[in-house]
Each structure stands twice: as C-alpha cells, then as structure tokens.
Design an enzyme around this catalytic site. Structure first.
Site, PDB file in Angstrom:
ATOM      1  CG  HIS A   1      -2.083   0.924   1.092  1.00  0.00           C
ATOM      2  ND1 HIS A   1      -3.363   0.587   1.489  1.00  0.00           N
ATOM      3  CD2 HIS A   1      -2.176   2.177   0.598  1.00  0.00           C
ATOM      4  CE1 HIS A   1      -4.186   1.592   1.234  1.00  0.00           C
ATOM      5  NE2 HIS A   1      -3.478   2.578   0.704  1.00  0.00           N
TER       6      HIS A   1
ATOM      7  CG  ASN B   1      -4.695   7.740  -4.537  1.00  0.00           C
ATOM      8  OD1 ASN B   1      -3.626   7.163  -4.698  1.00  0.00           O
ATOM      9  ND2 ASN B   1      -4.997   8.373  -3.413  1.00  0.00           N
TER      10      ASN B   1
ATOM     11  CG  ASN C   1      -9.999   8.632   5.497  1.00  0.00           C
ATOM     12  OD1 ASN C   1     -10.591   8.116   6.452  1.00  0.00           O
ATOM     13  ND2 ASN C   1     -10.558   8.784   4.312  1.00  0.00           N
TER      14      ASN C   1
ATOM     15  CG  ASP D   1      -2.368   4.386   3.581  1.00  0.00           C
ATOM     16  OD1 ASP D   1      -2.162   4.797   2.418  1.00  0.00           O
ATOM     17  OD2 ASP D   1      -3.429   4.583   4.189  1.00  0.00           O
TER      18      ASP D   1
ATOM     19  CG  HIS E   1      -0.340  14.698   1.691  1.00  0.00           C
ATOM     20  ND1 HIS E   1      -1.069  14.704   0.531  1.00  0.00           N
ATOM     21  CD2 HIS E   1      -0.867  13.683   2.437  1.00  0.00           C
ATOM     22  CE1 HIS E   1      -1.994  13.755   0.558  1.00  0.00           C
ATOM     23  NE2 HIS E   1      -1.883  13.108   1.703  1.00  0.00           N
TER      24      HIS E   1
HETATM   25  O1  DOR Z   1      -4.809   9.106   4.665  1.00  0.00           O
HETATM   26  C1  DOR Z   1      -4.957   8.711   3.530  1.00  0.00           C
HETATM   27  N1  DOR Z   1      -4.224   9.212   2.507  1.00  0.00           N
HETATM   28  N2  DOR Z   1      -5.878   7.775   3.289  1.00  0.00           N
HETATM   29  C2  DOR Z   1      -6.191   7.385   2.029  1.00  0.00           C
HETATM   30  O2  DOR Z   1      -7.032   6.527   1.879  1.00  0.00           O
HETATM   31  C3  DOR Z   1      -5.553   8.035   0.868  1.00  0.00           C
HETATM   32  C4  DOR Z   1      -4.236   8.587   1.222  1.00  0.00           C
HETATM   33  C5  DOR Z   1      -3.688   9.536   0.187  1.00  0.00           C
HETATM   34  O3  DOR Z   1      -3.681   9.177  -1.001  1.00  0.00           O
HETATM   35  O4  DOR Z   1      -3.217  10.616   0.552  1.00  0.00           O
HETATM   36 ZN    ZN Z   2      -7.183   4.169   1.773  1.00  0.00          ZN
END
Ligand code: DOR
Ligand code: ZN
Length: 425
Positions: free
Chosen positions: A60, A94, A278, A305, A309
């Site tokens: 992820h 994404n 999230n 994950d 950013h």
């Molecule tokens: O915190 C998150 N950031 N949750 C997600 O599901 C997407 C991810 C992102 O792409 O920044």
């Molecule tokens: Zn997610």
C-alpha cells in the site's frame, strides 16, 4: 558478479529457516543458502549479529506519479522504499490521471521503467476516475500486468457497482483491495469520533463508517467468491468482522499500518497534522485490538499506506490539512520497536506480515530467500536505535508521525535484484 552475505541470522518463513547462515547471490539471483559457504566472491557482506531477511513487500504505497510529482516521484518513492528495506511495493492508483485505462496504465509503466529503483507492482482503479460509477476494463488491465484493483482514497458506494466489480474480478482472478469507508457516515470528519473530536470541537469519523463498509465488502466478496483484501484496518469492530469471516471460510485478508498500532487519537490533541490520516487514529482500545489481531494472525499484513504530502498541504489548520503520512522509511523500525521488542511478534511473524503474506496475497514471486529467487534481501541491525528526522528522509515529503521518535532496528544493506545499496546511519 558474486556477492556473499556471511554469518547473519537468516529468517525465511517460507522455507522455515531461522538460523545463522550464508547467502550467495549470483547474477541478481539467490544461488545458494547454506552454512559456511566457502567460495571466492566479488563482494562480501559480513552480517554477524545482523538479521538477514527477505526484502519487504509493501502492498500500500502512494507514489503520486503521474500528477503530483511535487509530493513524490517513482524515483524518490522507490529510493525511500529501499532505504526502509522495501524492495517491492504496490503502487496505488489514485494518481492524476487515475490508473483506470490501458492508456493511463502504459503511461505509468513507462514512468516506472524510467524512474524506478525497486520492484513496483501496479494496482489499477476499480472504477473510471475512481468515481464509483463504471467498472473499468478489468480483463485488459489484468492482461497488461496489474495485480490488484482498488479505488483507494475512496470506497465504491454503490452496492450494485461493487457487486459487478467483484463478479468481474473473480473471473479475472484479480484481488480487490477495499478502502472501506461509508462517506455518509464519516461525514467529512477529520479525527476519530470520540473524546478527541469532542474536546477539540472537530468533526468526527465514526468507527461505524469503517466497519459497516468492511461488512458490506466482505458480504459481496462472499456472494461472488472473489478475493477481498481490506486496507488499513483501524478499529476493533473491523477486526472482529474479519475474524468471523475468516473462520467462515471467506477469502478475506487485511492489513494495518504502523501508525494504527503505535499511536491513538490522543496524539491529535496537539493538532499536529502528521497525525491526520484516513482512517483516523482511533481509541487506545482500538490500538490494542490491532496489536492483538496482528499477533494472532487475524491481520495478515503490515503496509505503510505511504501517503506523501507537501509542507504547504500539511502545515495548515487541522481541518484543511491533507490526510495521510509517509511510512516507507520507518515501517520496519516502527514494527520492530512496537511489536518485536514487546514480544507481540517474533522475527518470523514480522517477516510473514511484511514480506511473505503480501507476496502470497498479491500472487507475486517475492517474499522468500529460496535458491533461484530474485536477490531481494535486507541486512538489518536489530539493536541499533535511531531517531527519525526530516532531513534524513529520501522521500520528497516528510509528513511522518514518527519524527523525533527513537526507533529500534536499522537497515544496513538493501539488495534489490542483486544491486547492493549500503546505508550510512
Ligand atoms: O490518509 C490517507 N491518505 N488515506 C487514504 O485513503 C488516501 C491517502 C492519500 O492518497 O493521501
Ligand atoms: Zn485508503
């Protein structure tokens, strides 16, 4: 080129190995694994008192390319991966554009060919532009090499569309990775619904918004016989639903991330946006339930994950900051610190969760140190402590909740397809 890794403690759960051994790498493959290999080599890595492990497989990861190269690129993200001991990763779709057509897939594959330093596997989107309306051409995407599908960052709200997606993924033998969130219930929340949301006067995200969607996704997987993988499990109820489903023989697997077993919602009281993601950090009870589910095997996988950013998107008011944290460079050490050092996991369990299980779930031939396998190997000093600092990250972004924390376990070498990276620490 012959590389000999000598006298390390080799852990390879796939072959039931946990002992002091040597590994010989020849032509980018593991050619031999045995005690006391006596042989001339071009390079010798002395691994006494070190762990020698299969390279991690992180299923992820948000690499952000194409579209948001200011946050991360395939090159910077895979370098960060190698630094953290991750030799293979699954890139989430994404991006801009989303990986939802053969055209967009080809753009990504080209960029990977040019920029990647590690093994990158591709997860395509379930629906067009991840809008949850029309299921993509899964047959062609699979044919061109994607190993899973997900609308991660969002959930497919429509039961009918998701049912269709599961039916077709079953036909194509494609794993469906679910970001399980009912937006009607999470209602643009920014923190866990509970004492933190009340105290800070911030909109809360209920656990219900996650576990009800987990239950829905598992029900649809059961109806169709498809394989479902639940991403970033954060709360106790999700764990219980998944555990029941597994006992009932449903083909479900799941993952969590280091922040969910290290932190809880109390961290958010300081308004530090590096604790905003999230799903959100949940209660202490949830955190303990996640730990327990890892140690009893209900949770199969630890994935980062990794969600880079920019500072502009994070260093602002909590409500407006982007969701997500980087994790590639800290996930192994965080897991050693929180799980191995606390005896929730032994090394074998750790490597199952971070290498073997994700490989098996994705159906890729990684995660083992078998002779003949690609030489994806890491050498780790299990005792060495280090502090996570912004300036040391190779990722383009530094939005980590582990900044300033002392972590145990340091990657000294990463071999990816036989290429040796030595890390100064
Ligand atoms: O915190 C998150 N950031 N949750 C997600 O599901 C997407 C991810 C992102 O792409 O920044
Ligand atoms: Zn997610």
């Amino acid at each position: 080129m012959k590389i000999l890794i000598k006298s390390g403690r080799v852990i390879d759960p796939a072959n039931k190995i946990d002992s002091i051994m040597d590994i010989l790498v020849e032509d980018n493959k593991i050619s031999k694994i045995a005690r006391n290999i006596k042989l001339e080599a071009d390079k010798i890595i002395v691994a006494e008192n070190k762990m020698v492990l299969p390279g991690l497989v992180d299923m992820h990861v948000h690499l952000r390319e194409p579209g948001r190269e200011d946050k991360e690129t395939i090159c910077s993200g895979t370098q960060a991966a190698l630094r953290g001991g991750v030799t293979s990763l699954l890139a989430m779709p994404n991006t801009t554009p989303a990986v939802d057509s053969i055209g967009h897939l080809k753009i990504l594959q080209e960029a990977i060919k040019k920029g990647s330093k590690a093994n990158v596997f591709i997860c395509a989107a379930i629906t067009q532009d991840r809008r949850g309306e029309e299921v993509n051409d899964l047959a062609s995407l699979k044919k061109e090499g994607v190993v899973a599908i997900s609308d991660d960052g969002a959930s497919v709200d429509s039961d009918a569309v998701m049912l269709e997606a599961f039916r077709r993924s079953k036909e194509e033998k494609l794993l469906v990775i679910c970001h399980s969130e009912d937006k009607q219930l999470s209602r643009q929340g920014v923190v866990n619904l509970g004492f933190t949301s009340t105290r800070l006067g911030l909109r809360g995200i209920s656990a219900e918004s996650e576990y009800k969607r987990v239950a829905r996704d598992i029900t649809l997987a059961k109806e169709t016989g498809a394989s479902v993988h639940i991403a970033h499990v954060s709360c106790q109820e999700s764990v219980e639903i998944i555990s029941r489903a597994k006992k009932g023989g449903i083909k479900v697997t799941c993952e969590t991330a280091p922040h969910y077993f290290t932190f809880n919602e109390a961290e958010v009281l300081g308004y530090d946006t590096n604790f905003k993601m999230n799903p959100p950090l949940r209660s202490k009870e949830d955190m303990l339930a996640i730990r327990k589910a890892l140690s009893n095997g209900t949770i199969d996988v630890i994935a980062s994950d990794h969600a880079p950013h920019t500072e502009n998107e994070k260093d602002i008011e909590f409500e407006r900051a982007e969701c997500g944290v980087v994790g590639l460079e800290t996930e192994l050490a965080a897991s050693i610190t929180e799980l191995v050092s606390n005896n929730l996991f032994n090394w074998e369990g750790l490597i199952r969760a971070m290498s073997l299980n994700p490989s098996r779930i994705l159906g890729i031939s990684k995660g083992t140190l078998s002779a003949g396998a690609d030489a994806d190997i890491i050498v780790v000093d299990p005792e060495k402590a280090w502090v996570a600092r912004k300036e040391d990250f190779l990722s383009k972004s530094q939005n980590s909740p582990f900044l300033g924390r002392s972590l145990k376990g340091c990657v000294e070498y990463t071999l990816c397809q036989g290429k040796v990276h030595k890390w100064n620490s």
